[in-house]
Design an enzyme around this catalytic site. Sequence first.
Site, PDB file in Angstrom:
ATOM      1  N   PHE A  96       6.703   2.312  -4.401  1.00  0.00           N
ATOM      2  CA  PHE A  96       8.085   2.520  -3.965  1.00  0.00           C
ATOM      3  C   PHE A  96       8.602   3.939  -4.200  1.00  0.00           C
ATOM      4  CE2 PHE A  96       7.989  -2.136  -4.539  1.00  0.00           C
ATOM      5  CZ  PHE A  96       8.398  -2.527  -3.270  1.00  0.00           C
TER       6      PHE A  96
ATOM      7  N   ASP B 151       0.841  -1.198   0.000  1.00  0.00           N
ATOM      8  CA  ASP B 151       0.000   0.000   0.000  1.00  0.00           C
ATOM      9  C   ASP B 151       0.875   1.245   0.000  1.00  0.00           C
ATOM     10  OD1 ASP B 151       0.770  -0.248   2.677  1.00  0.00           O
ATOM     11  OD2 ASP B 151      -1.170   0.385   3.467  1.00  0.00           O
TER      12      ASP B 151
ATOM     13  N   TYR C 137       2.869   4.785   0.773  1.00  0.00           N
ATOM     14  CA  TYR C 137       3.476   5.389   1.963  1.00  0.00           C
ATOM     15  C   TYR C 137       2.433   6.254   2.660  1.00  0.00           C
ATOM     16  CZ  TYR C 137       7.893   4.142  -0.337  1.00  0.00           C
ATOM     17  OH  TYR C 137       8.921   3.470  -0.953  1.00  0.00           O
TER      18      TYR C 137
ATOM     19  N   HIS D  87      11.742  -9.105   0.204  1.00  0.00           N
ATOM     20  CA  HIS D  87      11.423  -7.682   0.086  1.00  0.00           C
ATOM     21  C   HIS D  87      12.659  -6.819   0.380  1.00  0.00           C
ATOM     22  CE1 HIS D  87       9.293  -3.875   0.874  1.00  0.00           C
ATOM     23  NE2 HIS D  87       8.324  -4.402   0.150  1.00  0.00           N
TER      24      HIS D  87
END
Length: 220
Positions: free
Chosen positions: A72, A59, A61, A180
Amino acid sequence: MDWQEIFHNIKEQHDFSEMEAFLEEAYQNTTVYPARENVYQAFDLTPLDNVKVVILGQDPYHGPNQAHGLAFSVQPDAKFPPSLRNIYKELESDIGCKRTSPHLQDWAKEGVLLLNTVLTVEAHKAHSHKNIGWEIFTNEIIKSISRELEDVVFILWGKPAQEKIKLIDTERHHIIKSVHPSPLSAHRGFFGSKPFSETNQFLKSKGKEPINWCGGEVND
């Protein structure tokens, strides 16, 4: 086929009225990121027929001046998120790029769809818009890309992204996966995974223009 047709088809199959009502109220009564006009920016900057690569995030920031609709990526003057810092470390180690701006608009314009699986979030509350309907929408987007295009590279970092493999025709597309890039997991296999060079080698093998991961930054 373009995004508008795909959005239309998805809305024919699924009822998003509850999600739309939730978002209407949320934008009126709380602080929601990204700004409403940027929720679909990933699709605006990367038309369907330009998509060569899909990078899946979770989701947006949830801090001020960060989210602007690309997974990102944060706005040029925002503080660097730790995961993006690690992505840049791997980028430099992999292909020698040294990027300075945390803004990934140039990747989007190169054909990298930076897709979060949830497209909105309440300020300072991670995952607050989980399960309101976005996952249904973005799962259908992934299935549509898999169905409509060929030889797309799907970069899947972390378990939630890798669960989407079942939506992708792996005979037609190329999957790159690792842990990740978060500081919690990056040292367990993200560093050294070389996703950027692998992506470009695959694209070139299919006669496609490779991604310019290094250039065209937005610094202002």
